[in-house]
Write a protein that holds these residues in place. Structure first.
Motif, PDB file in Angstrom:
ATOM      1  N   GLY A  75       0.850  -1.183   0.000  1.00 14.34           N
ATOM      2  CA  GLY A  75       0.000   0.000   0.000  1.00 14.34           C
ATOM      3  C   GLY A  75       0.884   1.231   0.000  1.00 14.34           C
ATOM      4  N   PHE A  76       0.333   2.335   0.434  1.00  8.18           N
ATOM      5  CA  PHE A  76       1.110   3.575   0.455  1.00  8.18           C
ATOM      6  C   PHE A  76       1.938   3.634   1.736  1.00  8.18           C
ATOM      7  CE2 PHE A  76      -2.518   4.772  -2.296  1.00  8.18           C
ATOM      8  CZ  PHE A  76      -1.795   5.075  -3.435  1.00  8.18           C
ATOM      9  N   SER A  77       2.922   2.746   1.836  1.00 11.75           N
ATOM     10  CA  SER A  77       3.766   2.717   3.026  1.00 11.75           C
ATOM     11  C   SER A  77       4.919   3.701   2.873  1.00 11.75           C
ATOM     12  CB  SER A  77       4.317   1.306   3.238  1.00 11.75           C
ATOM     13  OG  SER A  77       5.221   1.001   2.197  1.00 11.75           O
ATOM     14  N   ASP A  78       5.694   3.852   3.939  1.00  9.17           N
ATOM     15  CA  ASP A  78       6.832   4.777   3.912  1.00  9.17           C
ATOM     16  C   ASP A  78       7.875   4.363   2.890  1.00  9.17           C
ATOM     17  OD1 ASP A  78       5.658   6.277   5.875  1.00  9.17           O
ATOM     18  OD2 ASP A  78       6.761   5.353   7.521  1.00  9.17           O
ATOM     19  N   ILE A  79       8.147   3.054   2.797  1.00 11.98           N
ATOM     20  CA  ILE A  79       9.170   2.600   1.848  1.00 11.98           C
ATOM     21  C   ILE A  79       8.725   2.819   0.407  1.00 11.98           C
ATOM     22  CG2 ILE A  79       8.422   0.187   1.759  1.00 11.98           C
ATOM     23  CD1 ILE A  79      11.510  -0.441   1.741  1.00 11.98           C
ATOM     24  N   ALA A  80       7.452   2.637   0.132  1.00 12.01           N
ATOM     25  CA  ALA A  80       6.949   2.872  -1.224  1.00 12.01           C
ATOM     26  C   ALA A  80       7.036   4.349  -1.575  1.00 12.01           C
ATOM     27  CB  ALA A  80       5.510   2.378  -1.332  1.00 12.01           C
ATOM     28  N   MET A  81       6.657   5.198  -0.651  1.00 15.85           N
ATOM     29  CA  MET A  81       6.717   6.638  -0.907  1.00 15.85           C
ATOM     30  C   MET A  81       8.168   7.105  -1.051  1.00 15.85           C
ATOM     31  SD  MET A  81       3.680   7.723  -1.169  1.00 15.85           S
ATOM     32  CE  MET A  81       3.284   6.178  -1.928  1.00 15.85           C
ATOM     33  N   ALA A  82       9.074   6.563  -0.245  1.00 14.14           N
ATOM     34  CA  ALA A  82      10.484   6.956  -0.336  1.00 14.14           C
ATOM     35  C   ALA A  82      11.075   6.558  -1.680  1.00 14.14           C
ATOM     36  CB  ALA A  82      11.279   6.322   0.803  1.00 14.14           C
ATOM     37  N   ALA A  83      10.773   5.358  -2.137  1.00 13.69           N
ATOM     38  CA  ALA A  83      11.288   4.911  -3.433  1.00 13.69           C
ATOM     39  C   ALA A  83      10.697   5.730  -4.569  1.00 13.69           C
ATOM     40  CB  ALA A  83      10.992   3.427  -3.636  1.00 13.69           C
ATOM     41  N   ASN A  84       9.407   6.008  -4.497  1.00 15.87           N
ATOM     42  CA  ASN A  84       8.774   6.816  -5.541  1.00 15.87           C
ATOM     43  C   ASN A  84       9.318   8.237  -5.556  1.00 15.87           C
ATOM     44  OD1 ASN A  84       7.019   5.142  -7.005  1.00 15.87           O
ATOM     45  ND2 ASN A  84       5.536   5.186  -5.367  1.00 15.87           N
ATOM     46  N   MET A  85       9.509   8.830  -4.388  1.00 18.11           N
ATOM     47  CA  MET A  85      10.018  10.203  -4.331  1.00 18.11           C
ATOM     48  C   MET A  85      11.446  10.282  -4.850  1.00 18.11           C
ATOM     49  SD  MET A  85       7.691  12.248  -3.363  1.00 18.11           S
ATOM     50  CE  MET A  85       8.548  13.685  -2.849  1.00 18.11           C
ATOM     51  N   ALA A  86      12.285   9.354  -4.425  1.00 17.35           N
ATOM     52  CA  ALA A  86      13.677   9.376  -4.894  1.00 17.35           C
ATOM     53  C   ALA A  86      13.749   9.124  -6.397  1.00 17.35           C
ATOM     54  CB  ALA A  86      14.492   8.322  -4.131  1.00 17.35           C
ATOM     55  N   GLY A  87      13.025   8.141  -6.866  1.00 11.47           N
ATOM     56  CA  GLY A  87      13.014   7.843  -8.297  1.00 11.47           C
ATOM     57  C   GLY A  87      12.463   8.992  -9.116  1.00 11.47           C
ATOM     58  N   SER A  88      11.404   9.618  -8.633  1.00 14.64           N
ATOM     59  CA  SER A  88      10.809  10.746  -9.347  1.00 14.64           C
ATOM     60  C   SER A  88      11.742  11.943  -9.381  1.00 14.64           C
ATOM     61  CB  SER A  88       9.491  11.150  -8.691  1.00 14.64           C
ATOM     62  OG  SER A  88       8.565  10.099  -8.769  1.00 14.64           O
ATOM     63  N   LEU A  89      12.466  12.183  -8.299  1.00 12.20           N
ATOM     64  CA  LEU A  89      13.416  13.287  -8.270  1.00 12.20           C
ATOM     65  C   LEU A  89      14.549  13.056  -9.265  1.00 12.20           C
ATOM     66  CD1 LEU A  89      14.224  15.953  -6.962  1.00 12.20           C
ATOM     67  CD2 LEU A  89      15.489  14.638  -5.270  1.00 12.20           C
ATOM     68  N   VAL A  90      15.060  11.848  -9.311  1.00 12.46           N
ATOM     69  CA  VAL A  90      16.108  11.518 -10.279  1.00 12.46           C
ATOM     70  C   VAL A  90      15.586  11.658 -11.702  1.00 12.46           C
ATOM     71  CG1 VAL A  90      17.577   9.633 -11.140  1.00 12.46           C
ATOM     72  CG2 VAL A  90      17.416  10.064  -8.691  1.00 12.46           C
ATOM     73  N   LEU A  91      14.350  11.234 -11.952  1.00 11.61           N
ATOM     74  CA  LEU A  91      13.771  11.376 -13.284  1.00 11.61           C
ATOM     75  C   LEU A  91      13.577  12.842 -13.661  1.00 11.61           C
ATOM     76  CD1 LEU A  91      11.166   8.495 -13.504  1.00 11.61           C
ATOM     77  CD2 LEU A  91      13.448   8.624 -14.475  1.00 11.61           C
ATOM     78  N   LEU A  92      13.200  13.663 -12.707  1.00 10.61           N
ATOM     79  CA  LEU A  92      13.061  15.098 -12.977  1.00 10.61           C
ATOM     80  C   LEU A  92      14.403  15.703 -13.375  1.00 10.61           C
ATOM     81  CD1 LEU A  92      11.315  17.672 -12.936  1.00 10.61           C
ATOM     82  CD2 LEU A  92      11.951  17.914 -10.531  1.00 10.61           C
ATOM     83  N   ILE A  93      15.445  15.376 -12.640  1.00 17.91           N
ATOM     84  CA  ILE A  93      16.796  15.848 -12.983  1.00 17.91           C
ATOM     85  C   ILE A  93      17.195  15.336 -14.357  1.00 17.91           C
ATOM     86  CG2 ILE A  93      19.235  15.665 -12.336  1.00 17.91           C
ATOM     87  CD1 ILE A  93      18.211  15.587  -9.375  1.00 17.91           C
ATOM     88  N   TRP A  94      16.875  14.084 -14.643  1.00 18.62           N
ATOM     89  CA  TRP A  94      17.206  13.478 -15.942  1.00 18.62           C
ATOM     90  C   TRP A  94      16.536  14.231 -17.081  1.00 18.62           C
ATOM     91  CZ3 TRP A  94      13.999  10.136 -19.137  1.00 18.62           C
ATOM     92  CH2 TRP A  94      14.695   9.452 -20.129  1.00 18.62           C
TER      93      TRP A  94
END
Length: 110
Positions: A75-94
């Motif tokens: 579900g929307f757990s802390d680990i899922a949100m952390a992975a999505n946020m980090a991945g999304s930030l890297v994709l934004l920079i990309w």
């Protein structure tokens, strides 16, 4: 009695909507990650970006993929949100770096 049945019915409906939201979020994250991973590989193969840019895009895609799988599993757990946020930030920079490289390669003329 009827009040308890109504509460239970509302709870079941809310739970079903929550599960659908989690499913859509997980599928969206996985599809986004796969799309970016394939786009990153395609850009590298077409020689439109350096190797480090392809690796950066792939890292962001893997982060979003892990977030999608974690969202599906927990579900929307802390680990899922952390992975999505980090991945999304890297994709934004990309994406920003791809735009900068493209503008340097082909400047806009007025």
């Amino acid at each position: 009695m009827a009040d308890d049945a109504a509460k239970a019915s509302l709870f079941n409906a809310a739970f079903a909507v929550r599960q659908i939201e989690i499913g859509f979020a997980a599928v969206s994250a996985v599809l986004l990650g796969l799309t970016v991973l394939l786009a990153s590989i395609a850009l590298q193969q077409a020689k439109h970006c350096p190797v480090w840019m392809s690796l950066l895009g792939s890292a962001g895609a893997v982060g979003v993929l892990i977030g999608g799988v974690a969202t599906a599993a927990t579900g929307f757990s802390d680990i899922a949100m952390a992975a999505n946020m980090a991945g999304s930030l890297v994709l934004l920079i990309w994406v920003v770096l791809l735009a900068v490289i493209d503008l340097k390669r082909r400047p806009v003329e007025a």
